[in-house]
Design a protein around this motif. Structure first.
Motif, PDB file in Angstrom:
ATOM      1  N   TYR A 120       0.833  -1.207   0.000  1.00  0.00           N
ATOM      2  CA  TYR A 120       0.000   0.000   0.000  1.00  0.00           C
ATOM      3  C   TYR A 120       0.866   1.255   0.000  1.00  0.00           C
ATOM      4  O   TYR A 120       1.879   1.340   0.710  1.00  0.00           O
TER       5      TYR A 120
ATOM      6  N   ALA B  52      -8.579   2.080  -1.334  1.00  0.00           N
ATOM      7  CA  ALA B  52      -9.893   1.946  -1.967  1.00  0.00           C
ATOM      8  C   ALA B  52     -10.838   1.068  -1.146  1.00  0.00           C
ATOM      9  O   ALA B  52     -12.041   1.333  -1.056  1.00  0.00           O
ATOM     10  N   ASP B  53     -10.319   0.027  -0.538  1.00  0.00           N
ATOM     11  CA  ASP B  53     -11.136  -0.943   0.188  1.00  0.00           C
ATOM     12  C   ASP B  53     -10.546  -1.134   1.590  1.00  0.00           C
ATOM     13  O   ASP B  53      -9.560  -1.852   1.767  1.00  0.00           O
ATOM     14  N   THR B  54     -11.147  -0.514   2.597  1.00  0.00           N
ATOM     15  CA  THR B  54     -10.590  -0.585   3.946  1.00  0.00           C
ATOM     16  C   THR B  54     -10.685  -1.996   4.529  1.00  0.00           C
ATOM     17  O   THR B  54      -9.814  -2.417   5.294  1.00  0.00           O
ATOM     18  N   ALA B  55     -11.718  -2.741   4.181  1.00  0.00           N
ATOM     19  CA  ALA B  55     -11.859  -4.100   4.697  1.00  0.00           C
ATOM     20  C   ALA B  55     -10.728  -4.991   4.188  1.00  0.00           C
ATOM     21  O   ALA B  55     -10.128  -5.768   4.955  1.00  0.00           O
ATOM     22  N   ALA B  56     -10.430  -4.891   2.903  1.00  0.00           N
ATOM     23  CA  ALA B  56      -9.334  -5.670   2.332  1.00  0.00           C
ATOM     24  C   ALA B  56      -7.986  -5.220   2.912  1.00  0.00           C
ATOM     25  O   ALA B  56      -7.088  -6.035   3.144  1.00  0.00           O
TER      26      ALA B  56
ATOM     27  N   LYS C 136     -10.149   3.699   8.952  1.00  0.00           N
ATOM     28  CA  LYS C 136     -11.121   4.658   8.424  1.00  0.00           C
ATOM     29  C   LYS C 136     -10.424   5.940   7.998  1.00  0.00           C
ATOM     30  O   LYS C 136      -9.377   6.310   8.543  1.00  0.00           O
TER      31      LYS C 136
END
Length: 297
Positions: free
Chosen positions: A190, A214-218, A279
């Motif tokens: 990242y 782009a995708d916080t869960a991933a 977040k």
């Protein structure tokens, strides 16, 4: 027993003086008594289960330039995170502050809270509630707190400074965990830049980055996978000095960062580190994390 009663009386009186009546007074007294119990557990018992050697737990001050009267306190926490006690001498003391020639107490700063503990001088015990550094690299370290019994303290008086080892170890683990997350971010690929960290043992630890994902869960899942591998690899922590700037450089899991905090010897000492959420807030990416046994430490 008489000493314990005296300390109880001092703490209760202190709480009552600060309170303003009613529920506030009850809360203040309860808080002081809880603090007393913690102090007794930390300083009334000799901890033998932490795996450190006697030499690491207690050292005598070195007679060198940092022990002269130049207004600089020798900072033993920079030399080892596992030195919990030092025999030293008083530089100056008042009713609420003590300055020593050498100290094991880490001051609040760099996202890490100050150590807590006691300074013993003769028959007097000074309970340290906070620690302040006059500058990052030099100058005095000021121990702030209260005496159990006010005793005459002169410059040069022999003193013993002792920290709460369990609290120190937890803070070191939390701080190193923040660095380990930086490593996990890099290894996960990242493109975000470390900004700041908050490594207090209050259940709200986090590290912040400049940039977005782009995708916080991933992102969270990837970090946790890498953290598992980092801890399992038991990668050593290195502490060096930058020859050009003089900055203290700490490398957790191979990533060097200028840092004045306390750290674990290797990543296995972190135990389980879990990123709980990520977040975006105010242009920053905040990554919250916990240690497996943080609440019980």
């Amino acid at each position: 027993a008489e000493s314990g009663k005296k300390i109880d009386a001092v703490l209760i009186k202190s709480a009552i003086n600060r309170a303003r009546g009613g529920e506030e007074m009850v809360s203040a007294v309860a808080e002081e008594l809880a603090g007393l119990a913690a102090m007794r557990r930390a300083y009334g018992e000799h901890r033998k289960e932490d795996g450190t050697t006697a030499d690491e737990k207690k050292v005598a001050p070195r007679k060198d330039s940092s022990d002269t009267n130049d207004g600089t306190t020798r900072r033993l926490y920079l030399e080892s995170s596992y030195v919990f006690e030092v025999a030293t001498e008083v530089v100056r003391a008042s009713a609420t502050e003590v300055v020593l020639a050498a100290t094991v107490f880490h001051p609040q700063g760099g996202g890490q809270p100050s150590d807590r503990g006691v300074v013993e001088v003769g028959d007097g015990t000074f309970f340290v509630s906070s620690v302040e550094a006059k500058s990052r690299d030099a100058g005095e370290i000021v121990h702030v707190g209260t005496w159990d019994t006010r005793v005459p303290v002169e410059r040069g008086s022999a003193a013993t400074a002792r920290i709460d080892a369990k609290h120190r170890e937890l803070c070191a683990r939390l701080h190193s965990a923040g660095h380990a997350i930086d490593v996990a971010v890099d290894r996960a690929g990242y493109d975000v830049v470390p900004a700041k960290g908050y490594h207090f043992p209050d259940g709200n630890a986090y590290v912040e980055y400049q940039g977005k994902v782009a995708d916080t869960a991933a992102f969270v899942a990837a970090l946790n996978d890498h953290l598992l591998a980092i801890v399992a690899a038991d990668e050593p922590t290195r502490v060096d000095t930058d020859p050009s700037s003089g900055d203290r450089i700490v490398a957790v899991a191979g990533k060097p960062i200028p840092c004045g905090g306390t750290h674990v010897r290797s990543t296995a000492q972190l135990g389980a580190v879990t990123v709980t959420k990520a977040k975006h807030k105010s242009g920053k990416l905040r990554v919250s994390y916990v240690l497996a046994d943080e609440s019980s430490s």
